[in-house]
Design a protein around this motif. Structure first.
Motif, mmCIF file in Angstrom:
data_model
loop_
_atom_site.group_PDB
_atom_site.id
_atom_site.type_symbol
_atom_site.label_atom_id
_atom_site.label_comp_id
_atom_site.label_asym_id
_atom_site.label_seq_id
_atom_site.Cartn_x
_atom_site.Cartn_y
_atom_site.Cartn_z
ATOM 1 N N UNK B 56 -11.231 24.164 33.514
ATOM 2 C CA UNK B 56 -12.000 22.919 33.538
ATOM 3 C C UNK B 56 -12.997 22.933 34.694
ATOM 4 N N UNK B 57 -12.529 23.316 35.872
ATOM 5 C CA UNK B 57 -13.425 23.328 37.042
ATOM 6 C C UNK B 57 -14.545 24.337 36.841
ATOM 7 N N UNK B 58 -14.220 25.507 36.307
ATOM 8 C CA UNK B 58 -15.255 26.528 36.088
ATOM 9 C C UNK B 58 -16.298 26.014 35.099
ATOM 10 N N UNK B 59 -15.852 25.389 34.011
ATOM 11 C CA UNK B 59 -16.805 24.911 32.996
ATOM 12 C C UNK B 59 -17.679 23.791 33.559
ATOM 13 N N UNK B 60 -17.069 22.841 34.275
ATOM 14 C CA UNK B 60 -17.871 21.733 34.794
ATOM 15 C C UNK B 60 -18.859 22.183 35.858
ATOM 16 N N UNK B 61 -18.515 23.238 36.607
ATOM 17 C CA UNK B 61 -19.414 23.629 37.692
ATOM 18 C C UNK B 61 -20.407 24.714 37.274
ATOM 19 N N UNK B 62 -20.039 25.558 36.318
ATOM 20 C CA UNK B 62 -20.895 26.705 35.986
ATOM 21 C C UNK B 62 -21.365 26.716 34.539
ATOM 22 N N UNK B 63 -20.863 25.769 33.731
ATOM 23 C CA UNK B 63 -21.215 25.764 32.307
ATOM 24 C C UNK B 63 -22.709 25.742 32.065
ATOM 25 N N UNK B 64 -23.447 24.969 32.853
ATOM 26 C CA UNK B 64 -24.894 24.863 32.627
ATOM 27 C C UNK B 64 -25.657 26.047 33.224
ATOM 28 N N UNK B 65 -25.009 26.799 34.122
ATOM 29 C CA UNK B 65 -25.713 27.911 34.762
ATOM 30 C C UNK B 65 -25.707 29.146 33.859
ATOM 31 N N UNK B 66 -24.506 29.633 33.554
ATOM 32 C CA UNK B 66 -24.398 30.885 32.785
ATOM 33 C C UNK B 66 -23.819 30.658 31.399
ATOM 34 N N UNK B 67 -23.335 29.445 31.135
ATOM 35 C CA UNK B 67 -22.573 29.197 29.917
ATOM 36 C C UNK B 67 -21.075 29.309 30.188
ATOM 37 N N UNK B 68 -20.739 29.835 31.362
ATOM 38 C CA UNK B 68 -19.333 29.930 31.792
ATOM 39 C C UNK B 68 -18.430 30.507 30.702
ATOM 40 N N UNK B 69 -18.750 31.704 30.244
ATOM 41 C CA UNK B 69 -17.858 32.349 29.260
ATOM 42 C C UNK B 69 -16.579 32.808 29.948
ATOM 43 N N UNK B 70 -16.737 33.380 31.131
ATOM 44 C CA UNK B 70 -15.661 33.946 31.951
ATOM 45 C C UNK B 70 -14.641 34.721 31.126
ATOM 46 N N UNK B 71 -15.097 35.317 30.040
ATOM 47 C CA UNK B 71 -14.194 35.996 29.110
ATOM 48 C C UNK B 71 -15.037 36.891 28.185
ATOM 49 N N UNK B 72 -14.834 38.207 28.262
ATOM 50 C CA UNK B 72 -15.630 39.103 27.410
ATOM 51 C C UNK B 72 -15.509 38.769 25.924
ATOM 52 N N UNK B 73 -14.342 38.279 25.491
ATOM 53 C CA UNK B 73 -14.170 37.971 24.059
ATOM 54 C C UNK B 73 -15.100 36.830 23.645
ATOM 55 N N UNK B 74 -15.285 35.847 24.519
ATOM 56 C CA UNK B 74 -16.169 34.713 24.209
ATOM 57 C C UNK B 74 -17.619 35.196 24.165
ATOM 58 N N UNK B 75 -17.996 36.042 25.126
ATOM 59 C CA UNK B 75 -19.362 36.575 25.147
ATOM 60 C C UNK B 75 -19.642 37.365 23.871
ATOM 61 N N UNK B 76 -18.698 38.221 23.471
ATOM 62 C CA UNK B 76 -18.895 39.017 22.249
ATOM 63 C C UNK B 76 -18.944 38.098 21.030
ATOM 64 N N UNK B 77 -18.048 37.116 20.976
ATOM 65 C CA UNK B 77 -18.032 36.193 19.837
ATOM 66 C C UNK B 77 -19.363 35.483 19.670
ATOM 67 N N UNK B 78 -19.944 34.999 20.776
ATOM 68 C CA UNK B 78 -21.227 34.289 20.695
ATOM 69 C C UNK B 78 -22.365 35.247 20.348
#
Ligand SMILES: [Zn+2]
Ligand SMILES: [Zn+2]
Lengths: 68, 234
Positions: B56-78
């Motif tokens: 939650x903290x990562x998404x609220x603070x970094x979601x708008x900067x990088x998209x806050x995937x913080x997970x290779x599976x999410x990056x590949x999925x998108x």
């Protein structure tokens, strides 16, 4: 619509804009127009800044209240 | 249109993944040492909730900067559904892995090797209740990461859900998946989250499971949601 600030000074000037905060009509002399950067989107995508800025118009009292 | 530079976005992915692994995998070390052996359920609940807060903290603070995937599976999925540029997949994953390794390295400095290695730096492993089977763990990671990516698609990508809920919604999904699936496959859902602890502990048992499972699950969820529920509205 007439300029509200001019009206308080006893002048009868046509308004050219409306303050987006308080809604008063303002003449060219009593408005403040600023260009604002707009960012769109967000999680799970990086937000993007629009290539052009968007104008925002405030009356002088509202502008002073926000920006001091 | 302009956005944060790739360098800044990579730094955001690095810091976000650091936060996730530092708090998440770190909670495995802390709670296994304090609550773990007497009350494994309390420990599991605490670990799941810690992951939820970190996400939650990562998404609220970094979601708008990088998209806050913080997970290779999410990056590949998108990337597979063309919502993320292919040429940025490798830089993003490199940043995520670097953040994870740095977090596990910090665990070494904080706990010392004796405490951290007792739970292999919080690495994920196929559990005893599935006979330590790697293929079953992989199946479990596929299904669970499907649910995580499904939540990301529905809560955030679709644009139909209240945007302010993304951090807590997705964080708590991960929490629930940890409560349910922790004893089964360790609930990684994220190759980076397993890679950091694996590097520091040297435990590479069934490591492939935590790349193959999450990536397959995330891709299936992204493709189904994108092509059936977002693009085909008729
Ligand atoms: Zn006026
Ligand atoms: Zn005003």
């Amino acid at each position: 619509m007439k300029c509200y600030i001019c009206a308080t000074e006893g002048k009868d000037t046509d308004a050219v804009a409306i303050c987006i905060v308080c809604g008063m009509g303002v003449c060219m002399e009593h408005l403040v127009r600023e260009e604002v950067e707009v960012w769109e989107g967000g999680y799970p995508f990086p937000s993007k800044k629009l290539s052009k800025t968007i104008p925002r118009i405030l009356c002088q009292p509202c502008y002073t209240a926000y920006k001091g | 249109m302009s956005e944060y530079s790739l360098g800044k976005r990579m730094l955001a992915e690095l810091i976000g993944t650091y936060l996730l692994v530092f708090l998440g995998a770190g909670s495995v070390i802390t709670f296994a040492s304090t609550l773990g052996f007497e009350s494994p359920s309390a420990s599991l609940f605490a670990i799941g909730f810690t992951f939820a807060v970190a996400i939650a903290v990562a998404i609220y603070t970094l979601g708008h900067v990088s998209g806050c995937h913080i997970n290779p599976a999410v990056t590949v999925g998108l990337a597979v559904i063309k919502r993320f540029p292919l040429n940025e997949v490798v830089p993003y994953i490199a940043a995520q892995l670097a953040g994870a390794v740095l977090a596990s390295a910090t665990h070494l400095a904080i706990y010392g090797v004796g405490v951290a290695q007792k739970v292999s730096f919080g690495v994920t492993l196929p559990g005893a209740i599935i006979g330590n089977s790697a293929p079953i763990a992989c199946l479990n990671e596929i299904v669970m990461t499907f649910m995580l990516m499904w939540a990301i698609m529905g809560i955030a990508v679709s644009g139909k859900s209240a945007p302010g809920w993304a951090g807590w919604g997705i964080g708590l999904i991960v929490g629930a998946l940890i409560w349910w699936g922790g004893p089964i496959s360790g609930t990684s859902l994220n190759p980076a989250r397993t890679f950091g602890p694996a590097i520091m502990s040297g435990v590479w048992t069934a490591h492939w499971v935590y790349w193959v499972g999450p990536i397959i699950g995330a891709v299936i969820a992204a493709v189904i949601y994108e092509y059936i529920f977002i693009r085909e509205k008729s």
